[in-house]
Each structure stands twice: as C-alpha cells, then as structure tokens.
Design a protein around this motif. Structure first.
Motif, short mmCIF file in Angstrom:
data_model
loop_
_atom_site.label_atom_id
_atom_site.label_comp_id
_atom_site.label_asym_id
_atom_site.label_seq_id
_atom_site.Cartn_x
_atom_site.Cartn_y
_atom_site.Cartn_z
N THR A 153 -0.17 -1.27 -3.83
CA THR A 153 -1.18 -1.27 -2.82
C THR A 153 -0.72 -0.86 -1.71
N PRO A 154 -1.32 -0.89 -0.60
CA PRO A 154 -0.76 -0.38 0.87
C PRO A 154 0.31 -1.59 1.08
N GLU A 155 0.02 -2.74 0.87
CA GLU A 155 0.82 -3.73 1.58
C GLU A 155 2.12 -3.92 0.64
N GLY A 156 2.03 -3.58 -0.75
CA GLY A 156 2.96 -3.48 -1.80
C GLY A 156 4.09 -2.25 -1.20
N ARG A 179 -11.54 -1.48 -0.74
CA ARG A 179 -11.07 -1.64 0.65
C ARG A 179 -10.78 -0.38 1.56
N ARG A 180 -10.14 0.67 0.77
CA ARG A 180 -9.77 2.03 1.64
C ARG A 180 -11.29 2.52 2.07
N GLU A 224 -8.20 -4.76 -9.58
CA GLU A 224 -7.08 -4.54 -8.67
C GLU A 224 -7.13 -3.16 -8.05
N LYS A 233 4.42 -1.10 1.92
CA LYS A 233 4.99 -1.64 3.15
C LYS A 233 6.31 -2.60 2.70
N GLU A 234 5.99 -3.50 1.68
CA GLU A 234 7.03 -4.47 1.37
C GLU A 234 8.29 -3.64 0.81
#
Length: 101
Positions: A88-91, A23-24, A16, A93-94
C-alpha cells in the motif's frame, strides 16, 4: 429516501487490493457498492466477472506494438512478488523510511 445495508464476502486479499484502487480513485467501499447497485437498477445490466486471464494478461500473439510486446515478455520472465503486489502507499512509505538512503 430509505436506505438498506448490502453486504457480501470476498477474500481478505481481494478486499485489500480492491481497497487500494478504490482509495486511489478517491472513493469509499460504500461509494463503489452504491454506484454498482444504482447502475444495475438503472440499466438492468449486471457486470460480468472478469476472468483471471483476461484481467490484464494479454497474449503475446495478440499484441502488434513492439514496445508492448517487449513489456509483456519482460513481465512474463520477472518473478512475482506478493510483497510488492500488496504494498500500500503507507507500506511503501514505511519501507522507504526504514532504509538508509
């Protein structure tokens, strides 16, 4: 050119954390594996493992820059957070979306 599948095992945490940086960088896991294997085939040099203590932990005794020294002092006294380390970036944002700001 024929291709072959190369596989290996790492811990879920390692996967992870590495996936975030891959990805970055705009790459995929397959890109990274291919690049590493092609570099080894081209140069004959196998990357050496980075020791845990060498993976970003600088010793205060080896730092001359006062700002870096202060940063390292602050980092050494700041509690570790698995939540933030693995965010993570998604985490993120959430997390921000769930707060009343």
């Amino acid at each position: 050119m024929a291709t072959s599948l190369v596989s290996g095992r790492v811990s879920e945490e390692c996967k992870e954390r590495a996936a975030f940086f891959i990805r970055r960088a705009g790459l995929t896991t397959s890109d990274v594996i291919r690049i590493v294997w092609e570099n080894i085939a081209r140069t004959g040099e196998v990357p050496k493992p980075v020791e845990e203590s060498a993976a970003g932990d600088q010793s205060l005794e080896t730092v001359d820059n006062p700002l870096m020294r202060r940063f390292l002092e602050l980092r050494a006294t700041t509690p570790s957070s698995d939540f933030l380390r693995n965010l993570t970036p998604e985490g993120l944002k959430e997390e921000l979306a769930s707060r009343d700001i």
